[in-house]
Design a protein around this motif. Sequence first.
Motif, PDB file in Angstrom:
ATOM      1  N   GLU A 228       0.463   7.332  -5.276  1.00  0.00           N
ATOM      2  CA  GLU A 228       1.328   6.355  -4.618  1.00  0.00           C
ATOM      3  C   GLU A 228       1.151   4.997  -5.293  1.00  0.00           C
ATOM      4  O   GLU A 228       0.050   4.653  -5.743  1.00  0.00           O
ATOM      5  CB  GLU A 228       1.027   6.278  -3.123  1.00  0.00           C
ATOM      6  CG  GLU A 228       1.310   7.600  -2.430  1.00  0.00           C
ATOM      7  CD  GLU A 228       1.406   7.505  -0.914  1.00  0.00           C
ATOM      8  OE1 GLU A 228       1.272   6.399  -0.379  1.00  0.00           O
ATOM      9  OE2 GLU A 228       1.602   8.562  -0.288  1.00  0.00           O
ATOM     10  N   TYR A 229       2.242   4.246  -5.351  1.00  0.00           N
ATOM     11  CA  TYR A 229       2.267   2.959  -6.046  1.00  0.00           C
ATOM     12  C   TYR A 229       2.841   1.921  -5.104  1.00  0.00           C
ATOM     13  O   TYR A 229       3.837   2.185  -4.423  1.00  0.00           O
ATOM     14  CB  TYR A 229       3.155   3.076  -7.286  1.00  0.00           C
ATOM     15  CG  TYR A 229       3.532   1.763  -7.946  1.00  0.00           C
ATOM     16  CD1 TYR A 229       2.779   1.250  -8.993  1.00  0.00           C
ATOM     17  CD2 TYR A 229       4.636   1.041  -7.531  1.00  0.00           C
ATOM     18  CE1 TYR A 229       3.130   0.056  -9.614  1.00  0.00           C
ATOM     19  CE2 TYR A 229       4.993  -0.153  -8.137  1.00  0.00           C
ATOM     20  CZ  TYR A 229       4.236  -0.648  -9.180  1.00  0.00           C
ATOM     21  OH  TYR A 229       4.595  -1.829  -9.780  1.00  0.00           O
ATOM     22  N   ASN A 230       2.238   0.780  -5.084  1.00  0.00           N
ATOM     23  CA  ASN A 230       2.721  -0.272  -4.196  1.00  0.00           C
ATOM     24  C   ASN A 230       2.346  -1.635  -4.747  1.00  0.00           C
ATOM     25  O   ASN A 230       1.245  -1.805  -5.268  1.00  0.00           O
ATOM     26  CB  ASN A 230       2.081  -0.100  -2.805  1.00  0.00           C
ATOM     27  CG  ASN A 230       2.636  -1.070  -1.809  1.00  0.00           C
ATOM     28  OD1 ASN A 230       3.841  -1.242  -1.704  1.00  0.00           O
ATOM     29  ND2 ASN A 230       1.752  -1.749  -1.098  1.00  0.00           N
TER      30      ASN A 230
ATOM     31  N   ARG B 154       7.430  -6.011   2.117  1.00  0.00           N
ATOM     32  CA  ARG B 154       6.786  -4.712   2.295  1.00  0.00           C
ATOM     33  C   ARG B 154       7.834  -3.686   2.682  1.00  0.00           C
ATOM     34  O   ARG B 154       8.311  -3.698   3.809  1.00  0.00           O
ATOM     35  CB  ARG B 154       5.798  -4.764   3.467  1.00  0.00           C
ATOM     36  CG  ARG B 154       4.476  -5.349   3.186  1.00  0.00           C
ATOM     37  CD  ARG B 154       3.636  -5.447   4.456  1.00  0.00           C
ATOM     38  NE  ARG B 154       2.786  -6.620   4.361  1.00  0.00           N
ATOM     39  CZ  ARG B 154       1.593  -6.616   3.765  1.00  0.00           C
ATOM     40  NH1 ARG B 154       1.112  -5.500   3.269  1.00  0.00           N
ATOM     41  NH2 ARG B 154       0.880  -7.724   3.668  1.00  0.00           N
TER      42      ARG B 154
ATOM     43  N   GLY C 125      13.507   2.148  -4.102  1.00  0.00           N
ATOM     44  CA  GLY C 125      13.742   3.140  -5.140  1.00  0.00           C
ATOM     45  C   GLY C 125      12.815   2.956  -6.335  1.00  0.00           C
ATOM     46  O   GLY C 125      12.318   3.923  -6.898  1.00  0.00           O
ATOM     47  N   ARG C 126      12.566   1.698  -6.717  1.00  0.00           N
ATOM     48  CA  ARG C 126      11.715   1.437  -7.872  1.00  0.00           C
ATOM     49  C   ARG C 126      10.294   1.975  -7.637  1.00  0.00           C
ATOM     50  O   ARG C 126       9.721   2.654  -8.492  1.00  0.00           O
ATOM     51  CB  ARG C 126      11.668  -0.077  -8.127  1.00  0.00           C
ATOM     52  CG  ARG C 126      10.763  -0.483  -9.269  1.00  0.00           C
ATOM     53  CD  ARG C 126      10.663  -2.010  -9.399  1.00  0.00           C
ATOM     54  NE  ARG C 126       9.594  -2.362 -10.322  1.00  0.00           N
ATOM     55  CZ  ARG C 126       8.335  -2.527  -9.952  1.00  0.00           C
ATOM     56  NH1 ARG C 126       7.976  -2.375  -8.692  1.00  0.00           N
ATOM     57  NH2 ARG C 126       7.405  -2.839 -10.860  1.00  0.00           N
TER      58      ARG C 126
ATOM     59  N   SER D 256       9.292   4.286  -5.587  1.00  0.00           N
ATOM     60  CA  SER D 256       9.333   5.742  -5.512  1.00  0.00           C
ATOM     61  C   SER D 256       9.383   6.341  -6.915  1.00  0.00           C
ATOM     62  O   SER D 256       8.678   7.304  -7.233  1.00  0.00           O
ATOM     63  CB  SER D 256      10.550   6.155  -4.689  1.00  0.00           C
ATOM     64  OG  SER D 256      10.947   7.448  -4.996  1.00  0.00           O
ATOM     65  N   GLU D 257      10.203   5.745  -7.772  1.00  0.00           N
ATOM     66  CA  GLU D 257      10.343   6.235  -9.138  1.00  0.00           C
ATOM     67  C   GLU D 257       9.030   6.075  -9.903  1.00  0.00           C
ATOM     68  O   GLU D 257       8.615   6.965 -10.648  1.00  0.00           O
ATOM     69  CB  GLU D 257      11.466   5.433  -9.814  1.00  0.00           C
ATOM     70  CG  GLU D 257      11.840   5.929 -11.174  1.00  0.00           C
ATOM     71  CD  GLU D 257      13.089   5.201 -11.710  1.00  0.00           C
ATOM     72  OE1 GLU D 257      13.938   4.776 -10.896  1.00  0.00           O
ATOM     73  OE2 GLU D 257      13.192   5.060 -12.937  1.00  0.00           O
TER      74      GLU D 257
ATOM     75  N   ARG E 287       6.344   8.590  -8.772  1.00  0.00           N
ATOM     76  CA  ARG E 287       6.639   9.917  -9.304  1.00  0.00           C
ATOM     77  C   ARG E 287       6.165  10.010 -10.765  1.00  0.00           C
ATOM     78  O   ARG E 287       5.587  11.026 -11.169  1.00  0.00           O
ATOM     79  CB  ARG E 287       8.133  10.209  -9.204  1.00  0.00           C
ATOM     80  CG  ARG E 287       8.582  10.534  -7.768  1.00  0.00           C
ATOM     81  CD  ARG E 287      10.089  10.362  -7.549  1.00  0.00           C
ATOM     82  NE  ARG E 287      10.887  11.109  -8.479  1.00  0.00           N
ATOM     83  CZ  ARG E 287      11.341  12.344  -8.294  1.00  0.00           C
ATOM     84  NH1 ARG E 287      11.048  12.967  -7.167  1.00  0.00           N
ATOM     85  NH2 ARG E 287      12.073  12.952  -9.192  1.00  0.00           N
TER      86      ARG E 287
ATOM     87  N   CYS F 200      -2.337   3.359  -6.232  1.00  0.00           N
ATOM     88  CA  CYS F 200      -2.324   2.247  -7.167  1.00  0.00           C
ATOM     89  C   CYS F 200      -1.699   1.053  -6.465  1.00  0.00           C
ATOM     90  O   CYS F 200      -0.482   1.018  -6.267  1.00  0.00           O
ATOM     91  CB  CYS F 200      -1.537   2.615  -8.422  1.00  0.00           C
ATOM     92  SG  CYS F 200      -2.207   4.085  -9.233  1.00  0.00           S
TER      93      CYS F 200
END
Lengths: 246, 246, 246, 246, 246, 246
Positions: B64-66, B78, B82-83, B85-86, B89, B113
């Motif tokens: 996971e990215y944030n 917050r 879409g960015r 999520s992409e 992935r 991350c």
Amino acid sequence: MRHDSRQPDQLRPIKVERGYTKATPGSILISAGDTVVLCTASLDDSVPPWKKHEENPGGWVTAEYNMLPGSTSPRKKRRADGRSSEIQRLIGRSLRAVVDFDALGPRTITVDCDVLQADGGTRTLSITGGFLALLDTVLSIPDTCELAEGEIFDPKKVFSNSVAAVSVGVVNNQPVLDLDYIEDSTAGVDMNVVMTGSGDFVEVQGTAEGQIFDRGLLDAQLELATSGIQQLSAIQKECIGEVWPI
Amino acid sequence: MRHDSRQPDQLRPIKVERGYTKATPGSILISAGDTVVLCTASLDDSVPPWKKHEENPGGWVTAEYNMLPGSTSPRKKRRADGRSSEIQRLIGRSLRAVVDFDALGPRTITVDCDVLQADGGTRTLSITGGFLALLDTVLSIPDTCELAEGEIFDPKKVFSNSVAAVSVGVVNNQPVLDLDYIEDSTAGVDMNVVMTGSGDFVEVQGTAEGQIFDRGLLDAQLELATSGIQQLSAIQKECIGEVWPI
Amino acid sequence: MRHDSRQPDQLRPIKVERGYTKATPGSILISAGDTVVLCTASLDDSVPPWKKHEENPGGWVTAEYNMLPGSTSPRKKRRADGRSSEIQRLIGRSLRAVVDFDALGPRTITVDCDVLQADGGTRTLSITGGFLALLDTVLSIPDTCELAEGEIFDPKKVFSNSVAAVSVGVVNNQPVLDLDYIEDSTAGVDMNVVMTGSGDFVEVQGTAEGQIFDRGLLDAQLELATSGIQQLSAIQKECIGEVWPI
Amino acid sequence: MRHDSRQPDQLRPIKVERGYTKATPGSILISAGDTVVLCTASLDDSVPPWKKHEENPGGWVTAEYNMLPGSTSPRKKRRADGRSSEIQRLIGRSLRAVVDFDALGPRTITVDCDVLQADGGTRTLSITGGFLALLDTVLSIPDTCELAEGEIFDPKKVFSNSVAAVSVGVVNNQPVLDLDYIEDSTAGVDMNVVMTGSGDFVEVQGTAEGQIFDRGLLDAQLELATSGIQQLSAIQKECIGEVWPI
Amino acid sequence: MRHDSRQPDQLRPIKVERGYTKATPGSILISAGDTVVLCTASLDDSVPPWKKHEENPGGWVTAEYNMLPGSTSPRKKRRADGRSSEIQRLIGRSLRAVVDFDALGPRTITVDCDVLQADGGTRTLSITGGFLALLDTVLSIPDTCELAEGEIFDPKKVFSNSVAAVSVGVVNNQPVLDLDYIEDSTAGVDMNVVMTGSGDFVEVQGTAEGQIFDRGLLDAQLELATSGIQQLSAIQKECIGEVWPI
Amino acid sequence: MRHDSRQPDQLRPIKVERGYTKATPGSILISAGDTVVLCTASLDDSVPPWKKHEENPGGWVTAEYNMLPGSTSPRKKRRADGRSSEIQRLIGRSLRAVVDFDALGPRTITVDCDVLQADGGTRTLSITGGFLALLDTVLSIPDTCELAEGEIFDPKKVFSNSVAAVSVGVVNNQPVLDLDYIEDSTAGVDMNVVMTGSGDFVEVQGTAEGQIFDRGLLDAQLELATSGIQQLSAIQKECIGEVWPI
């Protein structure tokens, strides 16, 4: 004796790193023992939609609270939950209690409290660190800014007081200060107290966690909290140094 | 000459702090210049729902990215977009490309991350740091663990290779390595390359950002990326030291 | 030999039906073998909210991608997922790469790519067909329209180039062009390439699907893609005929 | 003097209608002045998912809180918000504080507090009425029910105590009991207190609403709350009559 | 005279294409004038969760309805709305009215009705076409399948009847059959009627659209609907031909 | 004979309490046997966003429908579902059918129908009670209000008619009026009819619930509904008394 050898009225070691990141004018990395919170405060030169129709809307301060998934074990899923929402409402109320919105002028400051590591007391540490991030952000506003009323912006007028917070609780029938996770999970009573630097209450939240409590236990916890917050207020003042505006 | 005086083929300074937090077996704070990412990897002794009906399901790795709201200016809201999520992935695919799921056994590792400060290249730095957090988590699994097939768990068998990533791009018609935010926002082409420690491609993503590009520009960027990832792979290996299992 | 007897560098049969539906100015039913996509392009005489404050905002092109539930077996649930979001971002970027927004004027064109039947290559076929729907929509704008700057709208100035896309991959260690579902699900490498009618790259996305790949395999795939897209560009031009404005 | 002529320590008139609706075993319509709450308690012969893996899971009590759109002016939109979530967490905690889950047995009781008319003090009235709905639901369980441990269900063992709640606050520098909306909106301090029928604290929540408060004001409010809750506990007991099991 | 020269009791031209796509056993492209709906029916060899605990659960039929964004002008946003939900509930009820779930056996058929072009009457055309897709899917089940009760599956026993639907309305005070969009938007009364092939009612939905209506107008519309559905039922039967099982 | 001894054409006892709560100008508690609905109507001096750009937008009436969780057994979860959405669309359409929006002026009235207890017929009772709440709200508008056109507001011009609704159905092959839950759950046909006080149809919704129905059964139900709504219209008129404006 507490499991980590602290006295009942002893805080965990507090560390504060000012200016931890550069993207926001206020950025505080604060830790109490193994609890670590990154507090950043962002400045937006507009006011919230519900204030837009006021003539001299003044400013606004809001807060968000979030635990990183890896801050705890087992891993915490990323999603808004009732607990986070409740905590960020508490942080926002506590910070707003010492801010004069007219003196702040028509701007919004958002204080983000992201918990990097959670070992108890994340909400109170977020308030203590969040106040510093808020303060640094206000100090970053140029004093040549004009307010709606034609007066000049003065950071000294923005804050009526400083604010800090600490948890207290009853563990093994003993009131103790600044619980870590191990103590928190066995506490019979759990209490979060928010106070100003001058010793008045901003918020008192005491909850029976399996043990209802009488007036004596309530009073003993309030004493511990008062003493702990005095120490935290001193640490806040020392961290900011000479430019402390209050 | 680049705005920060780097050579076209020069990485920003890379720093890696291993074991930054304690709540997860893998915890890496990695920075490239002013981009800072906290990568934690959590271990869960179960497999995803869609693998539950397989007889010997093997393990799984997900990411996971944030970006923290205060990691950038203006503040980032917050919310899942879409960015993000992409990107997550991409991180997950890249890490899975070097993992043998049978050797991992029936467990799930989630690599989080969280970007503390964003100055370009957050997705590639997340892969480079995320691999280290994943590796440390695998190394934390006791070697007495039994796999589904009756064999004993061996971390050396889990990884077929290491993986790292870097961005390249075309700025002022010049191919350059490891773009920071200023370069990224003026680049005509933006490319993210993921490679193994042994120099093969895992993922190539090149995008025209206002400038379509011919085969020559594509090749020049791939050269830069290859050289950059060699350096990053060496840094990864040095960070882990003797227990490096690959 | 491929399972459907095609040569490695052979496209599936391509069919294009122009004006398939009447509700939108651009409506293209495009198929490659058993993959069928309905591309419609809708015209809205306004600009997106984030462009509204610009003085001469120019236009915008955006895309949406969706698979009908019955386009695949087992049935695909109706819901936005990360894959769809990623694909529609790719389609949008690819189309915007050849559009001059000032020449388009203050209008938004939304290209909807709805997959009626999925047999591999839906995202690249969506780009190839979506460009035609976009083109027909631009051609439908009356040339008496005035632009913000006082100039007259000219469809020839809107497009700097045409755009088309194709998938390539490595199946049984053999690089092949335009994979169908059976090939796609066994491919070791999966690659989507977007190029202009004049042969430059717009987007290159190569992913290891169980097989990392060296520079030689990457180059071989790029050759196949280049040849495939030349054929697709010719089909696009033939479909539109004399009014082709590029 | 208060705007409605009450003494500082005077409750609004309290009315309780038991069995207001028939669909649930507990159904209480409770009002304090113009605040009206319908409290229903539904019984489900299962335990929550997170308790399912325990051997003798015992029971669970949960609460939901909602204001009808027409309960206030201007109309309140139907949607979950942070305030409602926080309030229903408070109601649930307060009710659970006096319940023995082993004695309840493996069943879940959901207490729904739907505010029909809101004139201040809705959360505390929900606790006072919700306890009665919960009690009636427990009384409706046949005493021939067997518990997991082989013991027979006994409603007298389920409750260690009764629970009730009231609001207090500081209006015009004067501590007052049971604020209505007009007082609430001008109060400098707002406090909600939950206590047992035997006079111990379950929850104390005091918030500065524009006025920080010292220990003296805190103590004065706690006195008022204690006296108010004694009266409410008596009303609860009288409402249930002879079958009161505590 | 109607705007398109039809008689009051005249249907638009109906076209049906059977097996339009291959991914699902039932796939019907049906059009009435410019209204075009793609009806696909997917077969799943399981029953819905709420039927799982029944001993001989029998089967289930459900429907989903969606308008493609480009099916109408201005473009329809992709999102579930109340209208779509209401329509798909109507389609599902109508199809289920003629199905014997025990004879179907423990399987779920989902009928997806995706509107490619909308010119009035999309919900009724979805029922007429959806029945054909459902029928073809049932016919695709091998007759060697065993049912829960040990009997052999027989498609002839699944359907008690066929079902079709049409819209009627009052335009310029004149009852008319099968309204297109232009008529629909000026109709004073709008009515959708669903009937079996043998002439009984399954659903009657009449709505005043600006014009309340007396019993005479209601009766006149029901006559028109009955005659229209007779024709549609004949078209359905002809489309399927000899294998028609009813 | 019906299970509660009613004649086939007999309504359940109807009770109406006007002004049940004070926060909204219209507040009606209406019951039919054990079905109880609280209908409140809120007045907002603005028009919906989609009407804002009209020059003389006139007013709007909308409705929301919700069942309280405790209104039924087992407990109904709080969440929007397709059924509720469909019902509130029906209520809104029915009320709007008798309102002149120009005479109402630029204001929005929202009618909330919250079901306190559900025993069949909640949607039709919501219409009958909702009309009274709407009427009281219109009557509360001061007749000195000016309309957009410069005319004075007159409640008598707002309503062209009154509206009421009732359910009918076929139970044991016998058409019956005003079904309760027991009848509703065994009915072969379920029908909801909305009519004006002057006896015209506003909405007719008949659904086969396991039993398709011929024209004779349809007619018999329409007779019952007509007679039931006459009685309900008389009750409405009597409830409002002399100020009845229609």
